[in-house]
Design a protein around this motif. Structure first.
Motif, short mmCIF file in Angstrom:
data_model
loop_
_atom_site.label_atom_id
_atom_site.label_comp_id
_atom_site.label_asym_id
_atom_site.label_seq_id
_atom_site.Cartn_x
_atom_site.Cartn_y
_atom_site.Cartn_z
N ARG A 1 -2.12 12.50 0.51
CA ARG A 1 -3.25 11.56 0.42
C ARG A 1 -2.79 10.13 0.70
O ARG A 1 -3.45 9.38 1.43
CB ARG A 1 -3.89 11.65 -0.97
CG ARG A 1 -4.66 12.94 -1.22
CD ARG A 1 -4.97 13.12 -2.69
NE ARG A 1 -3.76 13.39 -3.47
CZ ARG A 1 -3.75 13.71 -4.76
NH1 ARG A 1 -4.89 13.79 -5.41
NH2 ARG A 1 -2.62 13.93 -5.40
N CYS A 2 -1.65 9.76 0.14
CA CYS A 2 -1.12 8.42 0.39
C CYS A 2 -0.70 8.28 1.85
O CYS A 2 -0.89 7.23 2.46
CB CYS A 2 0.06 8.13 -0.54
SG CYS A 2 -0.39 8.05 -2.29
N GLY A 3 -0.11 9.35 2.39
CA GLY A 3 0.32 9.30 3.79
C GLY A 3 -0.83 9.13 4.75
O GLY A 3 -0.70 8.50 5.80
N THR A 4 -1.98 9.67 4.40
CA THR A 4 -3.17 9.57 5.25
C THR A 4 -3.88 8.23 5.07
O THR A 4 -4.23 7.54 6.04
CB THR A 4 -4.16 10.71 4.94
OG1 THR A 4 -3.51 11.97 5.18
CG2 THR A 4 -5.41 10.59 5.79
N LEU A 5 -4.07 7.84 3.82
CA LEU A 5 -4.82 6.62 3.54
C LEU A 5 -4.03 5.35 3.82
O LEU A 5 -4.60 4.33 4.23
CB LEU A 5 -5.26 6.60 2.06
CG LEU A 5 -6.67 7.07 1.74
CD1 LEU A 5 -6.88 7.11 0.23
CD2 LEU A 5 -7.70 6.19 2.41
N ILE B 1 0.85 -1.19 0.00
CA ILE B 1 0.00 0.00 0.00
C ILE B 1 0.89 1.24 0.00
O ILE B 1 1.76 1.38 0.87
CB ILE B 1 -0.90 0.02 1.26
CG1 ILE B 1 -1.68 -1.29 1.39
CG2 ILE B 1 -1.83 1.22 1.24
CD1 ILE B 1 -2.18 -1.56 2.79
N CYS B 2 0.68 2.13 -0.96
CA CYS B 2 1.47 3.36 -0.96
C CYS B 2 1.10 4.18 0.28
O CYS B 2 -0.05 4.54 0.48
CB CYS B 2 1.22 4.18 -2.23
SG CYS B 2 2.27 5.65 -2.31
N GLY B 3 2.12 4.48 1.08
CA GLY B 3 1.93 5.29 2.28
C GLY B 3 2.96 6.39 2.37
O GLY B 3 3.33 6.82 3.47
N HIS B 4 3.44 6.85 1.21
CA HIS B 4 4.57 7.78 1.13
C HIS B 4 4.11 9.21 1.41
O HIS B 4 3.94 10.03 0.48
CB HIS B 4 5.21 7.67 -0.25
CG HIS B 4 6.62 8.15 -0.31
ND1 HIS B 4 7.46 7.90 -1.38
CD2 HIS B 4 7.36 8.89 0.56
CE1 HIS B 4 8.63 8.44 -1.17
NE2 HIS B 4 8.59 9.06 -0.01
N GLY B 5 3.94 9.53 2.68
CA GLY B 5 3.40 10.82 3.07
C GLY B 5 4.25 12.01 2.66
O GLY B 5 3.72 13.09 2.38
N ASN B 6 5.56 11.85 2.63
CA ASN B 6 6.43 12.96 2.22
C ASN B 6 6.40 13.21 0.72
O ASN B 6 6.96 14.20 0.24
CB ASN B 6 7.88 12.69 2.66
CG ASN B 6 8.07 12.93 4.14
OD1 ASN B 6 7.37 13.74 4.75
ND2 ASN B 6 9.01 12.23 4.74
N ARG B 7 5.76 12.31 -0.03
CA ARG B 7 5.60 12.49 -1.47
C ARG B 7 4.19 12.98 -1.79
O ARG B 7 4.01 13.80 -2.68
CB ARG B 7 5.88 11.16 -2.18
CG ARG B 7 5.96 11.25 -3.69
CD ARG B 7 7.19 12.01 -4.16
NE ARG B 7 7.27 12.06 -5.60
CZ ARG B 7 8.01 11.23 -6.35
NH1 ARG B 7 8.75 10.29 -5.75
NH2 ARG B 7 8.04 11.33 -7.64
#
Length: 279
Positions: free
Chosen positions: A157-161, A148-154
């Motif tokens: 939305r991915c960092g939150t989800l 699961i993409c969780g790359h918040g520094n990029r």
């Protein structure tokens, strides 16, 4: 979905990274930098017909302290997909990374366009499996992988989800009696046969760095290992986009267990022959 022949998934034990993962100051980023230098544009082993995707993951690396003391060289761990292999100890000095590339990452067969190259030039771009003996502990992957993409520094939305989806997948997998693996893979003495009565399926759920398509958040890749012979998606990777918590139960039931693709979420896929899967 970006077209790729192999995803090198590096185990960092962390769930977030700098926007560009090769700018990370942690030791495991040395592997990313060396791989990028050799495999991507203008690299020594760059091949437009065998694109490599470099991704960090939150999976913990294999403890390689003994190796590091003995060799005085930091090492990293990585999953190779859709080869479904795990390499626990990859020294990150330049010669060792090149050895790893030749052993596991290069193609076993070149695209026909390369027929114009000399035999020596072709040999540079071909995999040399005999080098795999220099990487003890390498083993097939027999567990389901959900990335699961969780790359918040990029992308926020991915960092939150990402963490929300990770928790949801873990819950729904456990409800289907699929055991969650949290420790690094260990060597296996025998080939796993998931068709044996009483076999308990296993899975890993992890956060990964950016894989493209911020607008598709949440982004999820489901890899079903080849050993799941009764699953039509065995040996394949399925990319889903715009995944919300409300979709997770359906993905586990339809894709993980039944081997069916959910058309409404489908971004693309890859099979064991590196062919793109379309609907």
């Amino acid at each position: 979905m970006p077209t790729y022949a192999e995803q090198v998934l590096i185990s960092t034990g962390r769930s977030n990274w700098p926007s560009k993962i090769d700018e990370d100051e942690c030791e495991d980023s040395a592997l990313v930098r060396q791989l990028r230098k050799n495999l991507l544009r203008d690299g020594k082993y760059s091949d437009p017909y065998h694109n490599i995707m470099l991704t960090n993951s939150s999976f913990p690396p294999t403890d390689s302290l003994v190796h590091q003391i003995k060799e005085a060289t930091p090492s990293a761990s990585a999953f190779l997909l859709p080869s479904f292999q795990y390499v626990p100890t990859i020294p990150t000095d330049p010669p060792s990374v090149e050895n790893f590339i030749k052993a596991f990452v290069l193609p076993a067969k070149l695209h026909q366009t390369h027929n114009t190259l000399t035999r020596a030039q072709q040999n540079i771009l071909l995999r040399q499996p005999d080098r795999q003996k220099h990487f003890p502990g390498a083993r097939p992957i027999n567990e389901i992988l959900i990335l699961i993409c969780g790359h918040g520094n990029r992308d926020a939305r991915c960092g939150t989800l990402g963490p929300i989806l990770q928790a949801e997948f873990e819950d729904k997998l456990k409800r289907q009696n699929i055991a969650l693996l949290r420790d690094p893979p260990v060597a296996e003495a025998e080939v796993v046969d998931t068709a044996v009565e009483g076999y308990v399926p296993t899975a890993r759920v992890g956060l990964i760095s950016h894989i493209g398509g911020h607008k598709w958040a949440g982004n999820v890749i489901v890899y079903i290992p080849p050993s799941f012979r009764g699953n039509p998606l065995a040996g394949k990777g399925i990319w889903y986009g715009r995944v919300g918590p409300e979709h997770v139960e359906g993905i586990v039931g339809k894709t993980v267990l039944d081997g069916k693709v959910i058309k409404e979420l489908f971004r693309g896929g890859i099979d064991g022959e590196r062919e793109v899967i379309t609907l």
